[in-house]
Design a protein around this motif. Sequence first.
Motif, PDB file in Angstrom:
ATOM      1  N   THR A  76       0.843  -1.200   0.000  1.00  0.00           N
ATOM      2  CA  THR A  76       0.000   0.000   0.000  1.00  0.00           C
ATOM      3  C   THR A  76       0.878   1.250   0.000  1.00  0.00           C
ATOM      4  O   THR A  76       0.624   2.208  -0.735  1.00  0.00           O
ATOM      5  N   ARG A  80       0.919   4.070  -2.920  1.00  0.00           N
ATOM      6  CA  ARG A  80       0.691   5.496  -2.635  1.00  0.00           C
ATOM      7  C   ARG A  80       1.848   6.345  -3.141  1.00  0.00           C
ATOM      8  O   ARG A  80       1.628   7.440  -3.658  1.00  0.00           O
ATOM      9  N   VAL A  98      -7.738   6.997  -1.679  1.00  0.00           N
ATOM     10  CA  VAL A  98      -7.198   6.300  -0.515  1.00  0.00           C
ATOM     11  C   VAL A  98      -6.910   4.880  -1.006  1.00  0.00           C
ATOM     12  O   VAL A  98      -7.813   4.069  -1.147  1.00  0.00           O
ATOM     13  N   ASP A 114      -9.623   1.716  -4.473  1.00  0.00           N
ATOM     14  CA  ASP A 114      -9.750   3.137  -4.171  1.00  0.00           C
ATOM     15  C   ASP A 114     -10.759   3.193  -3.037  1.00  0.00           C
ATOM     16  O   ASP A 114     -11.970   3.103  -3.254  1.00  0.00           O
ATOM     17  N   SER A 116     -11.721   5.502  -1.142  1.00  0.00           N
ATOM     18  CA  SER A 116     -12.200   6.851  -0.833  1.00  0.00           C
ATOM     19  C   SER A 116     -13.674   6.872  -0.456  1.00  0.00           C
ATOM     20  O   SER A 116     -14.103   7.704   0.331  1.00  0.00           O
TER      21      SER A 116
END
Length: 190
Positions: A76, A80, A98, A114, A116
């Motif tokens: 992760t 990112r 996110v 994702d 989010s």
Amino acid sequence: MSTLDELTAMMPPSSRDGGPPVPWEELEASWGVPFPSDYRAFIATYGAGAIEDYLVILEPEPWEAQRIGDGMSPETKNARKGWDVESTKAFSVVSPPVLIAWGVDASADILCWDASGAVPEEWPVLVWKRGSHEWRRHECGMVEFLRRTLQGELDSNPLGDAALWQKQRAKFLSTEEEDRLLDEGIDPWE
């Protein structure tokens, strides 16, 4: 027939017992979000492991897991970082997604949600093809993404190699089963 049932017909689990129990509440508290139900069902059915010795489905682990190598937390972080570097080429967004990684492949691609949105079942899959530094968004969950990849139902191969693309049938080995076979001196992918 559910999407998971369709997937298990194409890719039988390596164990009838499925994956080991997972402390979902602890993990979700660590990440600050619940995991999608299709991922939870996949892990309960298959466990963490590999598809065709190419795509690794990551074991659920705490966000700040101290692990060397592959793992949900370090991958992760890699995703990112990759988004920060490459996102301006891929999407014009007001705020970054996110990202939570759930898979990595032998082409060094990272498969993420994702996360989010407020509803995990609606999280799309984002794939970072490291070879081309390209992000691709797929409006489906993890299990549906795997099924569509094996069936060749996406616009194009989403991964850096054709190992799973249009495969129709695939072999899955849980991490435990692969380790057991290796300990017995058997090549698990033969």
